[in-house]
Scaffold this motif. Structure first.
Motif, PDB file in Angstrom:
ATOM      1  N   ALA A  78       0.830  -1.208   0.000  1.00  0.00           N
ATOM      2  CA  ALA A  78       0.000   0.000   0.000  1.00  0.00           C
ATOM      3  C   ALA A  78       0.864   1.258   0.000  1.00  0.00           C
ATOM      4  O   ALA A  78       0.570   2.220  -0.723  1.00  0.00           O
ATOM      5  CB  ALA A  78      -0.940  -0.001   1.207  1.00  0.00           C
ATOM      6  N   TRP A  79       1.943   1.251   0.796  1.00  0.00           N
ATOM      7  CA  TRP A  79       2.856   2.398   0.826  1.00  0.00           C
ATOM      8  C   TRP A  79       3.504   2.606  -0.540  1.00  0.00           C
ATOM      9  O   TRP A  79       3.626   3.733  -1.007  1.00  0.00           O
ATOM     10  CB  TRP A  79       3.946   2.196   1.883  1.00  0.00           C
ATOM     11  CG  TRP A  79       3.515   2.498   3.269  1.00  0.00           C
ATOM     12  CD1 TRP A  79       3.162   1.605   4.230  1.00  0.00           C
ATOM     13  CD2 TRP A  79       3.392   3.784   3.880  1.00  0.00           C
ATOM     14  NE1 TRP A  79       2.831   2.248   5.382  1.00  0.00           N
ATOM     15  CE2 TRP A  79       2.965   3.589   5.208  1.00  0.00           C
ATOM     16  CE3 TRP A  79       3.611   5.077   3.430  1.00  0.00           C
ATOM     17  CZ2 TRP A  79       2.738   4.638   6.081  1.00  0.00           C
ATOM     18  CZ3 TRP A  79       3.390   6.125   4.310  1.00  0.00           C
ATOM     19  CH2 TRP A  79       2.960   5.899   5.618  1.00  0.00           C
ATOM     20  N   GLU A  80       3.943   1.526  -1.147  1.00  0.00           N
ATOM     21  CA  GLU A  80       4.600   1.627  -2.455  1.00  0.00           C
ATOM     22  C   GLU A  80       3.647   2.177  -3.511  1.00  0.00           C
ATOM     23  O   GLU A  80       4.032   3.002  -4.336  1.00  0.00           O
ATOM     24  CB  GLU A  80       5.151   0.265  -2.891  1.00  0.00           C
ATOM     25  CG  GLU A  80       6.330  -0.212  -2.075  1.00  0.00           C
ATOM     26  CD  GLU A  80       7.555   0.676  -2.197  1.00  0.00           C
ATOM     27  OE1 GLU A  80       7.762   1.294  -3.266  1.00  0.00           O
ATOM     28  OE2 GLU A  80       8.316   0.760  -1.215  1.00  0.00           O
ATOM     29  N   GLU A  81       2.397   1.724  -3.487  1.00  0.00           N
ATOM     30  CA  GLU A  81       1.410   2.227  -4.444  1.00  0.00           C
ATOM     31  C   GLU A  81       1.195   3.725  -4.249  1.00  0.00           C
ATOM     32  O   GLU A  81       1.131   4.485  -5.222  1.00  0.00           O
ATOM     33  CB  GLU A  81       0.082   1.487  -4.292  1.00  0.00           C
ATOM     34  CG  GLU A  81       0.109   0.071  -4.812  1.00  0.00           C
ATOM     35  CD  GLU A  81      -1.187  -0.671  -4.544  1.00  0.00           C
ATOM     36  OE1 GLU A  81      -2.242  -0.025  -4.359  1.00  0.00           O
ATOM     37  OE2 GLU A  81      -1.144  -1.911  -4.518  1.00  0.00           O
ATOM     38  N   GLN A  82       1.078   4.137  -2.999  1.00  0.00           N
ATOM     39  CA  GLN A  82       0.889   5.559  -2.703  1.00  0.00           C
ATOM     40  C   GLN A  82       2.100   6.372  -3.160  1.00  0.00           C
ATOM     41  O   GLN A  82       1.957   7.445  -3.741  1.00  0.00           O
ATOM     42  CB  GLN A  82       0.650   5.763  -1.202  1.00  0.00           C
ATOM     43  CG  GLN A  82       0.349   7.183  -0.827  1.00  0.00           C
ATOM     44  CD  GLN A  82      -0.943   7.712  -1.425  1.00  0.00           C
ATOM     45  OE1 GLN A  82      -1.879   6.967  -1.646  1.00  0.00           O
ATOM     46  NE2 GLN A  82      -0.990   8.990  -1.706  1.00  0.00           N
ATOM     47  N   PHE A  83       3.287   5.853  -2.917  1.00  0.00           N
ATOM     48  CA  PHE A  83       4.505   6.558  -3.323  1.00  0.00           C
ATOM     49  C   PHE A  83       4.570   6.685  -4.848  1.00  0.00           C
ATOM     50  O   PHE A  83       4.909   7.740  -5.375  1.00  0.00           O
ATOM     51  CB  PHE A  83       5.747   5.836  -2.786  1.00  0.00           C
ATOM     52  CG  PHE A  83       7.014   6.570  -3.079  1.00  0.00           C
ATOM     53  CD1 PHE A  83       7.334   7.729  -2.392  1.00  0.00           C
ATOM     54  CD2 PHE A  83       7.885   6.112  -4.059  1.00  0.00           C
ATOM     55  CE1 PHE A  83       8.497   8.427  -2.673  1.00  0.00           C
ATOM     56  CE2 PHE A  83       9.049   6.796  -4.350  1.00  0.00           C
ATOM     57  CZ  PHE A  83       9.359   7.952  -3.646  1.00  0.00           C
ATOM     58  N   GLN A  84       4.217   5.614  -5.563  1.00  0.00           N
ATOM     59  CA  GLN A  84       4.231   5.664  -7.023  1.00  0.00           C
ATOM     60  C   GLN A  84       3.219   6.679  -7.549  1.00  0.00           C
ATOM     61  O   GLN A  84       3.494   7.397  -8.519  1.00  0.00           O
ATOM     62  CB  GLN A  84       3.965   4.279  -7.608  1.00  0.00           C
ATOM     63  CG  GLN A  84       5.128   3.337  -7.428  1.00  0.00           C
ATOM     64  CD  GLN A  84       4.822   1.923  -7.873  1.00  0.00           C
ATOM     65  OE1 GLN A  84       3.708   1.624  -8.305  1.00  0.00           O
ATOM     66  NE2 GLN A  84       5.805   1.046  -7.762  1.00  0.00           N
ATOM     67  N   THR A  85       2.064   6.754  -6.885  1.00  0.00           N
ATOM     68  CA  THR A  85       1.059   7.741  -7.271  1.00  0.00           C
ATOM     69  C   THR A  85       1.614   9.150  -7.083  1.00  0.00           C
ATOM     70  O   THR A  85       1.447  10.017  -7.949  1.00  0.00           O
ATOM     71  CB  THR A  85      -0.233   7.551  -6.448  1.00  0.00           C
ATOM     72  OG1 THR A  85      -0.756   6.247  -6.703  1.00  0.00           O
ATOM     73  CG2 THR A  85      -1.274   8.595  -6.792  1.00  0.00           C
ATOM     74  N   MET A  86       2.283   9.383  -5.952  1.00  0.00           N
ATOM     75  CA  MET A  86       2.879  10.689  -5.692  1.00  0.00           C
ATOM     76  C   MET A  86       3.950  11.011  -6.727  1.00  0.00           C
ATOM     77  O   MET A  86       4.028  12.147  -7.210  1.00  0.00           O
ATOM     78  CB  MET A  86       3.490  10.727  -4.288  1.00  0.00           C
ATOM     79  CG  MET A  86       2.477  10.828  -3.187  1.00  0.00           C
ATOM     80  SD  MET A  86       3.173  10.757  -1.518  1.00  0.00           S
ATOM     81  CE  MET A  86       4.722  11.603  -1.640  1.00  0.00           C
ATOM     82  N   GLN A  87       4.778  10.038  -7.046  1.00  0.00           N
ATOM     83  CA  GLN A  87       5.836  10.272  -8.039  1.00  0.00           C
ATOM     84  C   GLN A  87       5.239  10.619  -9.397  1.00  0.00           C
ATOM     85  O   GLN A  87       5.712  11.538 -10.071  1.00  0.00           O
ATOM     86  CB  GLN A  87       6.719   9.033  -8.180  1.00  0.00           C
ATOM     87  CG  GLN A  87       7.776   8.921  -7.123  1.00  0.00           C
ATOM     88  CD  GLN A  87       8.716   7.766  -7.414  1.00  0.00           C
ATOM     89  OE1 GLN A  87       8.272   6.653  -7.715  1.00  0.00           O
ATOM     90  NE2 GLN A  87       9.997   8.020  -7.313  1.00  0.00           N
ATOM     91  N   LYS A  88       4.215   9.893  -9.797  1.00  0.00           N
ATOM     92  CA  LYS A  88       3.583  10.141 -11.093  1.00  0.00           C
ATOM     93  C   LYS A  88       3.006  11.554 -11.133  1.00  0.00           C
ATOM     94  O   LYS A  88       3.205  12.282 -12.106  1.00  0.00           O
ATOM     95  CB  LYS A  88       2.496   9.111 -11.359  1.00  0.00           C
ATOM     96  CG  LYS A  88       1.824   9.271 -12.697  1.00  0.00           C
ATOM     97  CD  LYS A  88       0.760   8.217 -12.932  1.00  0.00           C
ATOM     98  CE  LYS A  88       0.078   8.464 -14.270  1.00  0.00           C
ATOM     99  NZ  LYS A  88      -1.058   7.575 -14.464  1.00  0.00           N
ATOM    100  N   LYS A  89       2.298  11.936 -10.086  1.00  0.00           N
ATOM    101  CA  LYS A  89       1.724  13.276 -10.028  1.00  0.00           C
ATOM    102  C   LYS A  89       2.834  14.328 -10.036  1.00  0.00           C
ATOM    103  O   LYS A  89       2.730  15.347 -10.718  1.00  0.00           O
ATOM    104  CB  LYS A  89       0.855  13.418  -8.773  1.00  0.00           C
ATOM    105  CG  LYS A  89       0.135  14.719  -8.675  1.00  0.00           C
ATOM    106  CD  LYS A  89      -0.882  14.867  -9.780  1.00  0.00           C
ATOM    107  CE  LYS A  89      -1.679  16.149  -9.615  1.00  0.00           C
ATOM    108  NZ  LYS A  89      -2.582  16.381 -10.722  1.00  0.00           N
ATOM    109  N   GLY A  90       3.909  14.067  -9.312  1.00  0.00           N
ATOM    110  CA  GLY A  90       5.043  14.981  -9.299  1.00  0.00           C
ATOM    111  C   GLY A  90       5.645  15.159 -10.679  1.00  0.00           C
ATOM    112  O   GLY A  90       5.997  16.277 -11.081  1.00  0.00           O
ATOM    113  N   GLU A  91       5.773  14.074 -11.422  1.00  0.00           N
ATOM    114  CA  GLU A  91       6.324  14.146 -12.781  1.00  0.00           C
ATOM    115  C   GLU A  91       5.419  14.950 -13.699  1.00  0.00           C
ATOM    116  O   GLU A  91       5.890  15.734 -14.525  1.00  0.00           O
ATOM    117  CB  GLU A  91       6.558  12.741 -13.342  1.00  0.00           C
ATOM    118  CG  GLU A  91       7.725  12.018 -12.711  1.00  0.00           C
ATOM    119  CD  GLU A  91       9.043  12.768 -12.888  1.00  0.00           C
ATOM    120  OE1 GLU A  91       9.299  13.321 -13.978  1.00  0.00           O
ATOM    121  OE2 GLU A  91       9.814  12.818 -11.911  1.00  0.00           O
ATOM    122  N   GLU A  92       4.101  14.755 -13.557  1.00  0.00           N
ATOM    123  CA  GLU A  92       3.158  15.525 -14.366  1.00  0.00           C
ATOM    124  C   GLU A  92       3.285  17.016 -14.060  1.00  0.00           C
ATOM    125  O   GLU A  92       3.311  17.853 -14.966  1.00  0.00           O
ATOM    126  CB  GLU A  92       1.723  15.055 -14.098  1.00  0.00           C
ATOM    127  CG  GLU A  92       1.424  13.668 -14.617  1.00  0.00           C
ATOM    128  CD  GLU A  92       0.086  13.123 -14.123  1.00  0.00           C
ATOM    129  OE1 GLU A  92      -0.645  13.856 -13.409  1.00  0.00           O
ATOM    130  OE2 GLU A  92      -0.230  11.971 -14.449  1.00  0.00           O
TER     131      GLU A  92
END
Length: 145
Positions: A78-92
């Protein structure tokens, strides 16, 4: 590695990061290309430290019971999924800021946000360490009594 050692390592990494950021800010105007290379090296070292920490954590949980491992793996996922979501949004957001010409302002705000997030995670880690220490103390006390 003990939880207290892991927390100490996290705190030391935060102190080191703060010192490094100060150095980077002082040198930024004078050494643009050198600073970028230094930042990349620091990032690589950070990734290496994270990999080492992951190995230590895996060793810790290899010693734990099956139920604990299953629960931890679920939480970690769950933490990894949340982190990946944050990274994706950050890249956008990074791409948008680069197009608009406001990248420096965005980068500073993003760095501040990540530091704030890391501080929240440090607080959570401190609470987890305290709870683990208390639970271990109670568990060891029952074994002796």
């Amino acid at each position: 590695m003990k939880l207290s050692d892991m927390f100490s390592s996290l705190a030391e990494n935060a102190r080191s990061f703060e010192e490094r950021v100060s150095e980077w800010q002082e040198q930024m105007n004078a050494q643009g290309d050198d600073m970028m290379a230094s930042a990349r090296k620091w990032q690589e070292a950070t990734m290496q430290r994270q990999e080492e920490l992951n190995k230590q954590m895996q060793g810790y949980f290899d010693e734990a019971g099956e139920n604990v491992r299953t629960q931890w793996e679920t939480m970690q996922s769950a933490w990894e999924e949340q982190f990946q979501t944050m990274q994706k949004k950050g890249e956008e957001m990074r791409a948008s800021a680069m197009k608009s010409g406001n990248f420096a302002d965005w980068a500073e705000a993003y760095a501040a946000q990540m530091v704030t997030f890391a501080q929240k995670m440090q607080d959570e880690a401190a609470n987890a360490i305290a709870a683990a220490t208390e639970a271990r103390g109670k568990s060891d006390g029952k074994k002796k009594g």
